[in-house]
Scaffold this motif. Structure first.
Motif, short mmCIF file in Angstrom:
data_model
loop_
_atom_site.label_atom_id
_atom_site.label_comp_id
_atom_site.label_asym_id
_atom_site.label_seq_id
_atom_site.Cartn_x
_atom_site.Cartn_y
_atom_site.Cartn_z
N THR A 1 0.86 -1.19 0.00
CA THR A 1 0.00 0.00 0.00
C THR A 1 0.89 1.23 0.00
O THR A 1 1.84 1.32 0.79
CB THR A 1 -0.91 0.01 1.25
N TYR A 2 0.57 2.16 -0.90
CA TYR A 2 1.33 3.41 -1.02
C TYR A 2 0.42 4.59 -0.72
O TYR A 2 -0.75 4.61 -1.12
CB TYR A 2 1.92 3.57 -2.43
N GLU B 1 2.50 -3.43 -6.47
CA GLU B 1 3.77 -4.05 -6.10
C GLU B 1 4.90 -3.02 -6.10
O GLU B 1 5.86 -3.13 -5.36
CB GLU B 1 4.12 -5.20 -7.04
N THR B 2 4.77 -2.00 -6.97
CA THR B 2 5.78 -0.94 -7.07
C THR B 2 5.06 0.40 -7.13
O THR B 2 3.88 0.46 -7.50
CB THR B 2 6.64 -1.11 -8.35
N PRO B 3 5.75 1.51 -6.81
CA PRO B 3 5.11 2.83 -6.91
C PRO B 3 4.72 3.14 -8.36
O PRO B 3 5.42 2.76 -9.30
CB PRO B 3 6.19 3.79 -6.43
N VAL B 4 3.56 3.82 -8.52
CA VAL B 4 3.04 4.13 -9.86
C VAL B 4 2.84 5.64 -9.96
O VAL B 4 2.27 6.26 -9.07
CB VAL B 4 1.69 3.41 -10.10
N GLU B 5 3.29 6.21 -11.11
CA GLU B 5 3.14 7.64 -11.36
C GLU B 5 1.87 7.90 -12.16
O GLU B 5 1.55 7.16 -13.08
CB GLU B 5 4.33 8.12 -12.21
N CYS C 1 5.04 14.54 -5.90
CA CYS C 1 4.53 13.80 -4.74
C CYS C 1 5.48 12.69 -4.31
O CYS C 1 6.19 12.11 -5.14
CB CYS C 1 3.18 13.16 -5.07
N ASP C 2 5.45 12.41 -3.03
CA ASP C 2 6.15 11.25 -2.50
C ASP C 2 5.18 10.08 -2.47
O ASP C 2 4.03 10.23 -2.02
CB ASP C 2 6.64 11.52 -1.07
N TYR D 1 -3.67 10.66 -2.28
CA TYR D 1 -4.25 9.41 -2.76
C TYR D 1 -3.58 8.25 -2.04
O TYR D 1 -2.49 8.39 -1.48
CB TYR D 1 -4.01 9.32 -4.29
N GLN D 2 -4.25 7.11 -2.08
CA GLN D 2 -3.68 5.88 -1.52
C GLN D 2 -4.02 4.75 -2.49
O GLN D 2 -5.14 4.68 -2.99
CB GLN D 2 -4.30 5.61 -0.14
#
Length: 134
Positions: free
Chosen positions: A3-4, A21-25, A34-35, A16-17
């Protein structure tokens, strides 16, 4: 799946949340603006498989249940060995505290007696560790 949380760098607001599996832009949520912070995964504790949940103080009947098949073997040994009979007597004479528990698995006399029974081949090797584990 991780969860990001997307946190805007300019003001620290949660935007947003999402789970991935990996961070998405995304547009408006780029890595520059954004971080994308991964939330820590909760680790579920392993179920306690010990008979009495690891409790260190037991009633005499709980102790007998914990001994299992070793209990009759110890009683048999007590009929032919004064040392074995003395250990059984110590357990019999243990007076319950107000909380009704009378056997303390951390009492060194308990461990000594069980290890002696193992050395005499009265009980199986490993029984002491199993019993003292609770």
């Amino acid at each position: 799946m991780k969860t990001y949380r997307v946190v805007r760098k300019s003001d620290g607001a949660l935007v947003y949340q999402y789970q991935s599996e990996t961070p998405v832009e995304w547009s408006g949520m780029s890595f520059e603006e954004c971080d994308h912070v991964e939330e820590p995964q909760e680790v579920s504790p392993e179920a306690d498989t010990r008979v009495f949940g690891g409790r260190r103080r037991l009633t005499k009947l709980e102790f007998v249940a914990l001994l299992g098949d070793a209990f009759p073997a110890i009683l048999t040994a007590a009929k032919s060995s004064v040392q074995a009979e003395a250990w059984v007597k110590v357990v019999e004479l243990a007076t319950p505290d107000p909380d009704t528990y009378s056997i303390d698995l951390d009492d060194p006399r308990l461990e000594l007696g069980l290890r002696t029974f193992e050395a005499m081949n009265v009980i199986d090797t490993g029984t002491t560790e199993r019993v003292l584990n609770g």
